[in-house]
Design a protein around this motif. Sequence first.
Motif, PDB file in Angstrom:
ATOM      1  N   GLN A  61       0.815  -0.911   0.025  1.00  0.00           N
ATOM      2  CA  GLN A  61      -0.137  -0.018   0.273  1.00  0.00           C
ATOM      3  C   GLN A  61       1.182   0.926   0.108  1.00  0.00           C
ATOM      4  OE1 GLN A  61      -3.457  -0.417  -0.335  1.00  0.00           O
ATOM      5  NE2 GLN A  61      -3.116  -1.634  -1.406  1.00  0.00           N
ATOM      6  N   SER A  62       0.981   2.274  -0.985  1.00  0.00           N
ATOM      7  CA  SER A  62       0.905   3.983  -1.023  1.00  0.00           C
ATOM      8  C   SER A  62       0.564   3.968  -1.314  1.00  0.00           C
ATOM      9  CB  SER A  62       2.693   3.136  -1.885  1.00  0.00           C
ATOM     10  OG  SER A  62       1.757   3.218  -2.971  1.00  0.00           O
ATOM     11  N   ALA A  63       1.275   5.490  -1.286  1.00  0.00           N
ATOM     12  CA  ALA A  63      -0.645   6.578  -2.641  1.00  0.00           C
ATOM     13  C   ALA A  63      -0.846   6.300  -4.143  1.00  0.00           C
ATOM     14  CB  ALA A  63       0.639   7.858  -2.843  1.00  0.00           C
ATOM     15  N   THR A  64      -0.216   5.302  -4.583  1.00  0.00           N
ATOM     16  CA  THR A  64      -0.534   4.248  -5.736  1.00  0.00           C
ATOM     17  C   THR A  64      -0.456   2.748  -5.801  1.00  0.00           C
ATOM     18  OG1 THR A  64       1.911   5.282  -6.467  1.00  0.00           O
ATOM     19  CG2 THR A  64       0.148   6.792  -7.071  1.00  0.00           C
ATOM     20  N   PRO A  65      -1.028   2.290  -5.035  1.00  0.00           N
ATOM     21  CA  PRO A  65      -1.181   0.933  -4.439  1.00  0.00           C
ATOM     22  C   PRO A  65      -1.820   0.440  -5.611  1.00  0.00           C
ATOM     23  CG  PRO A  65      -2.701   1.601  -4.195  1.00  0.00           C
ATOM     24  CD  PRO A  65      -2.610   2.932  -4.844  1.00  0.00           C
ATOM     25  N   PRO A  66      -1.015  -1.075  -6.398  1.00  0.00           N
ATOM     26  CA  PRO A  66      -0.845  -1.746  -7.863  1.00  0.00           C
ATOM     27  C   PRO A  66      -3.007  -1.805  -6.956  1.00  0.00           C
ATOM     28  CG  PRO A  66       1.119  -2.541  -6.313  1.00  0.00           C
ATOM     29  CD  PRO A  66      -0.033  -1.815  -5.349  1.00  0.00           C
ATOM     30  N   VAL A  67      -3.080  -2.405  -8.430  1.00  0.00           N
ATOM     31  CA  VAL A  67      -4.390  -1.841  -8.325  1.00  0.00           C
ATOM     32  C   VAL A  67      -4.724  -3.986  -9.266  1.00  0.00           C
ATOM     33  CG1 VAL A  67      -6.758  -2.307  -9.343  1.00  0.00           C
ATOM     34  CG2 VAL A  67      -4.745  -0.551  -8.958  1.00  0.00           C
ATOM     35  N   GLU A  68      -4.839  -5.335  -8.631  1.00  0.00           N
ATOM     36  CA  GLU A  68      -4.533  -6.370  -8.701  1.00  0.00           C
ATOM     37  C   GLU A  68      -6.004  -7.405  -7.987  1.00  0.00           C
ATOM     38  OE1 GLU A  68      -2.922  -7.412 -10.934  1.00  0.00           O
ATOM     39  OE2 GLU A  68      -0.727  -5.951 -10.637  1.00  0.00           O
ATOM     40  N   PRO A  69      -7.509  -6.771  -8.609  1.00  0.00           N
ATOM     41  CA  PRO A  69      -7.994  -7.616  -7.676  1.00  0.00           C
ATOM     42  C   PRO A  69      -8.513  -9.165  -8.300  1.00  0.00           C
ATOM     43  CG  PRO A  69      -8.840  -6.433  -9.836  1.00  0.00           C
ATOM     44  CD  PRO A  69      -7.278  -6.218  -9.948  1.00  0.00           C
ATOM     45  N   LEU A  70      -9.675  -9.478  -6.955  1.00  0.00           N
ATOM     46  CA  LEU A  70      -9.984 -11.166  -7.452  1.00  0.00           C
ATOM     47  C   LEU A  70     -11.205 -10.815  -8.581  1.00  0.00           C
ATOM     48  CD1 LEU A  70     -10.062 -12.126  -3.491  1.00  0.00           C
ATOM     49  CD2 LEU A  70      -7.770 -12.173  -5.682  1.00  0.00           C
ATOM     50  N   GLU A  71     -11.416 -11.537  -9.549  1.00  0.00           N
ATOM     51  CA  GLU A  71     -12.270 -11.530 -10.689  1.00  0.00           C
ATOM     52  C   GLU A  71     -14.020 -11.854  -9.850  1.00  0.00           C
ATOM     53  OE1 GLU A  71     -13.234 -14.353 -14.243  1.00  0.00           O
ATOM     54  OE2 GLU A  71     -11.112 -13.753 -13.311  1.00  0.00           O
ATOM     55  N   ALA A  72     -14.294 -10.495 -10.232  1.00  0.00           N
ATOM     56  CA  ALA A  72     -16.042 -11.313  -9.484  1.00  0.00           C
ATOM     57  C   ALA A  72     -16.663 -12.284 -10.313  1.00  0.00           C
ATOM     58  CB  ALA A  72     -16.988  -9.751 -10.547  1.00  0.00           C
ATOM     59  N   GLY A  73     -16.995 -13.953  -9.680  1.00  0.00           N
ATOM     60  CA  GLY A  73     -17.670 -14.523 -10.108  1.00  0.00           C
ATOM     61  C   GLY A  73     -16.890 -15.749  -9.540  1.00  0.00           C
ATOM     62  N   ARG A  74     -15.417 -15.817  -9.466  1.00  0.00           N
ATOM     63  CA  ARG A  74     -14.998 -16.659  -9.550  1.00  0.00           C
ATOM     64  C   ARG A  74     -14.368 -17.389  -7.889  1.00  0.00           C
ATOM     65  NH1 ARG A  74      -8.731 -16.901 -12.450  1.00  0.00           N
ATOM     66  NH2 ARG A  74      -8.178 -19.291 -12.102  1.00  0.00           N
ATOM     67  N   GLN A  75     -14.382 -18.103  -7.765  1.00  0.00           N
ATOM     68  CA  GLN A  75     -14.435 -18.944  -6.474  1.00  0.00           C
ATOM     69  C   GLN A  75     -12.918 -18.579  -6.265  1.00  0.00           C
ATOM     70  OE1 GLN A  75     -14.996 -23.020  -4.769  1.00  0.00           O
ATOM     71  NE2 GLN A  75     -17.089 -21.414  -4.005  1.00  0.00           N
ATOM     72  N   VAL A  76     -12.352 -18.350  -4.898  1.00  0.00           N
ATOM     73  CA  VAL A  76     -10.785 -18.800  -5.226  1.00  0.00           C
ATOM     74  C   VAL A  76     -11.070 -18.673  -3.615  1.00  0.00           C
ATOM     75  CG1 VAL A  76     -11.092 -15.535  -4.453  1.00  0.00           C
ATOM     76  CG2 VAL A  76      -8.656 -17.318  -4.987  1.00  0.00           C
ATOM     77  N   ALA A  77      -9.082 -19.979  -3.159  1.00  0.00           N
ATOM     78  CA  ALA A  77      -9.190 -20.353  -2.231  1.00  0.00           C
ATOM     79  C   ALA A  77      -8.590 -18.850  -1.307  1.00  0.00           C
ATOM     80  CB  ALA A  77      -8.716 -21.236  -1.395  1.00  0.00           C
ATOM     81  N   LEU A  78      -9.216 -18.509  -0.407  1.00  0.00           N
ATOM     82  CA  LEU A  78      -8.136 -17.832   0.719  1.00  0.00           C
ATOM     83  C   LEU A  78      -7.984 -18.553   1.801  1.00  0.00           C
ATOM     84  CD1 LEU A  78     -11.034 -15.040   1.665  1.00  0.00           C
ATOM     85  CD2 LEU A  78      -9.276 -14.860  -0.674  1.00  0.00           C
ATOM     86  N   SER A  79      -7.935 -20.097   2.132  1.00  0.00           N
ATOM     87  CA  SER A  79      -7.394 -20.122   3.742  1.00  0.00           C
ATOM     88  C   SER A  79      -7.486 -21.670   4.028  1.00  0.00           C
ATOM     89  CB  SER A  79      -7.980 -19.446   5.300  1.00  0.00           C
ATOM     90  OG  SER A  79      -7.640 -20.078   6.292  1.00  0.00           O
ATOM     91  N   ASP A  80      -6.369 -22.595   4.043  1.00  0.00           N
ATOM     92  CA  ASP A  80      -6.833 -23.681   4.524  1.00  0.00           C
ATOM     93  C   ASP A  80      -6.207 -24.368   5.558  1.00  0.00           C
ATOM     94  OD1 ASP A  80      -7.708 -26.516   3.511  1.00  0.00           O
ATOM     95  OD2 ASP A  80      -6.410 -26.952   2.259  1.00  0.00           O
ATOM     96  N   ALA A  81      -6.884 -24.022   7.003  1.00  0.00           N
ATOM     97  CA  ALA A  81      -5.468 -23.802   7.915  1.00  0.00           C
ATOM     98  C   ALA A  81      -5.930 -25.511   8.430  1.00  0.00           C
ATOM     99  CB  ALA A  81      -5.754 -22.826   8.750  1.00  0.00           C
ATOM    100  N   LEU A  82      -4.712 -25.842   8.598  1.00  0.00           N
ATOM    101  CA  LEU A  82      -4.516 -27.331   9.853  1.00  0.00           C
ATOM    102  C   LEU A  82      -4.261 -26.736  11.141  1.00  0.00           C
ATOM    103  CD1 LEU A  82      -3.750 -27.955   6.699  1.00  0.00           C
ATOM    104  CD2 LEU A  82      -4.411 -30.108   7.110  1.00  0.00           C
ATOM    105  N   ILE A  83      -4.869 -27.403  11.867  1.00  0.00           N
ATOM    106  CA  ILE A  83      -3.962 -26.985  13.584  1.00  0.00           C
ATOM    107  C   ILE A  83      -4.166 -28.735  14.126  1.00  0.00           C
ATOM    108  CG2 ILE A  83      -5.044 -25.362  15.789  1.00  0.00           C
ATOM    109  CD1 ILE A  83      -6.431 -24.002  13.388  1.00  0.00           C
ATOM    110  N   VAL A  84      -3.378 -28.892  14.364  1.00  0.00           N
ATOM    111  CA  VAL A  84      -2.674 -29.997  15.481  1.00  0.00           C
ATOM    112  C   VAL A  84      -2.891 -29.196  17.208  1.00  0.00           C
ATOM    113  CG1 VAL A  84      -1.740 -31.750  16.019  1.00  0.00           C
ATOM    114  CG2 VAL A  84      -1.764 -30.805  13.419  1.00  0.00           C
ATOM    115  N   MET A  85      -3.208 -29.777  18.089  1.00  0.00           N
ATOM    116  CA  MET A  85      -3.027 -29.621  19.465  1.00  0.00           C
ATOM    117  C   MET A  85      -2.942 -30.968  19.778  1.00  0.00           C
ATOM    118  SD  MET A  85      -7.074 -27.846  18.808  1.00  0.00           S
ATOM    119  CE  MET A  85      -7.344 -28.756  17.687  1.00  0.00           C
ATOM    120  N   ARG A  86      -2.195 -30.544  21.140  1.00  0.00           N
ATOM    121  CA  ARG A  86      -1.722 -32.087  22.123  1.00  0.00           C
ATOM    122  C   ARG A  86      -1.402 -31.406  23.608  1.00  0.00           C
ATOM    123  NH1 ARG A  86       3.201 -35.261  20.433  1.00  0.00           N
ATOM    124  NH2 ARG A  86       1.793 -36.191  18.974  1.00  0.00           N
ATOM    125  N   ASP A  87      -1.485 -32.304  24.074  1.00  0.00           N
ATOM    126  CA  ASP A  87      -1.170 -31.706  25.895  1.00  0.00           C
ATOM    127  C   ASP A  87       0.257 -31.776  25.651  1.00  0.00           C
ATOM    128  OD1 ASP A  87      -4.295 -31.935  26.421  1.00  0.00           O
ATOM    129  OD2 ASP A  87      -3.286 -34.466  26.971  1.00  0.00           O
TER     130      ASP A  87
END
Length: 737
Positions: A208-234
């Motif tokens: 981000q700046s005074a003139t940030p890049p303009v790289e949008p996500l496309e309308a109507g096209r599904q995109v994965a934002l996160s695929d988190a795997l969380i392992v918990m142990r004692d």
Amino acid sequence: MLDRTAPAASPYALALRDLLADAPEPISAFDMGDLRVERICGQDSLWAIVRREGKGGLAIRCAYLAGPFECHVARHGAGERLRVRTTSAMGEHVVALTMADNEPRLLRISVWLTPSRSLLIPFLPRDLYPLDDRDDPTGAAGHVEAAQRGLNSGALLFRFAKPAFGTVLYFQNLTALNDYYLATKTKPDGAVGGEWPELGYLPPTPPQSATPPVEPLEAGRQVALSDALIVMRDLGEGSEEQGARDFVQMLGVVYGAIERPEPEFRDWVERSERTLHDLATAPEATVREYGRRYAHPYTASEYPDSMVQMSLLTAMHDWGRWRGEPHPLEAEFRGGISKFYDPKLGTLRRYLPNVGRDKNKYAVDSWYLYHPLLNLAKLACDGDRRARTLFLKAIEFGIRAAHHFDYRWPIQYDVRDFSIITATANDDRGQTDVGGLYAYVMLEAHTLTNDARFLREARAAIDAAKGMRFNLNSHANLPAWGAAACMRLWRVTTQDAYREQSYVYLASFFHNCEIWESRIAAARHYKNFLGATCLMDAPYMAIYECFDSFAAFERYLADSGPELDPAIRMLVSEYCKYALDRAWYYYPDALPKDVLAEKQRNGHIARNLSFPLEDLYADGQPAGQVGQEIYGAGAAMVFATRSFHDIEDVPFRLFCNQFVRATERPGPNSIRIHLDGGETCRALLSVIRLKRRQLVEPIATTIDGDVLRARHKTDDRIDFDVPAYGRIVLSWDEAAD
């Protein structure tokens, strides 16, 4: 209320605290053993709250909506415990929570977005907050053990100190997010980490700046934002060894859950033959000094170097043993080794005596002193009497250096007086992993001489490295040799502590791996899955560290036994499996010409020569910026001699991308093969036509009698997909022999 004594916290952490203080009604809930998972709607985010009664929990931001939203429970898919759809000004988010029956402490949260219009993403907040027993993220105490380095795996390991929720591994499956990176022209460099209590994944966004890049996500096209795997142990006892075992075991759980690329067959035998031809004939490959042939480290560049010469010589030696006769180049390279020996200092020098004035002939990187000795010891152990003599003459200097530095080596020093030239790297540490390499060299000396002094040296070096935790990694191949040294020490001394210490070296190694497959820019033309970046802070994977780690891991597994932790056996074996495929792309003839760097720091790229590039990048930078490695040319021979097998009276050659631990001949027309890879993994087993022979088509069965179908057939090769652990029987028609 004004509180000047409270530690600093972000507005996101404070907003979460206020949300949970109101005890909102969950929209859904389910149990994971002793864990309770609730789905909660905030003002601008959808949350999953994981709690252990009286022991705190985790808040996971499933979706950041940046404003009001509507939320509906949807029909869940196979394996999912819950699926939710949200609608907001951004579009539609779909969130799926998955929990496998066989892994009750693994929670997977996958998030997709379909924008309602062309969508700019200037910022998205992190997604993970530890909670105390009152659901307050600012009240939980703990520390981060390991976070993502550069473009390595999106892994984060942390431990609660208070309350006693346990140890958590958060893993962001970056492979699933390639479309997001491509659309936004970003890369996940150091994206997983954070400052307590605001942790997890910070999605990369355009600067981000005074003139940030303009790289949008496309309308109507599904995109994965996160695929988190969380392992918990004692919580364990918190020791270095326990922390390393926790990390590798939990990483093994994640590894078993993520989608992995299918490795391909690579003809390393043919590649070796081409490499040897080019070493023998290409003027860019070698130079003559003192009447002997020496290798250039890079194409027509740099001075002869003892590490380079010994690495190539040992690979040729392995090739000769595998073929049943030595290659002529082996004798030529062997003849020049003694010229590196300095009788005044009693050590192998890095350069020949006539090295140019542009080099400091007295400077040596700490690991460069020992790696030539490692390969010299291998020759000596294989019966080379001259190598034995030279090795035992040179080893005393190596011991003096270890004693001088108290087994804590600097980056570089002067061999004349041990004065330090470069003490530390960017992280203010020296070469923390040299002790593991040194220990393996000492163990080879012990094998040769049965002198207990060398065994004491090995133990002293390994003991001195304790307490480094995840910082045993200056060069990727060195912790691999450190792990091998620990396993050998366990085998020799029967002390379990050394086997456990090997896990510490392996935790550092796998922390520095890219357990994801990139499609960013030029990376779509090669493979990086499970590659290790060559240095702790390096932006690229390197061929030398790749195949040298492969060789070290072969020794590690060979010295192990049934006591080896299954997750560790799996990850080490899988690294080696993927190395056999991934390493093919270091060769410039395997890549499109337009992805190669136009300029090199060393030498030049000759695509007609079968020598590998040094560097490949997960973010798709031009390949080969550092140069084309002649010193890495032994890779093909190392891979060929460990994965291709010619067995007497068997009418075909075998290839397997898992190590073959044993073969038996139950009959004249059958062979039984023992593999010891990961118990839940698969291996590629190929039968290959011998020259001037017709390929026999065998029947492949498991030891239980299940017939395995061939997945690929040609006149020259038949491929089978087989279990990576267990015994496979190949049998063929007697008439076909």
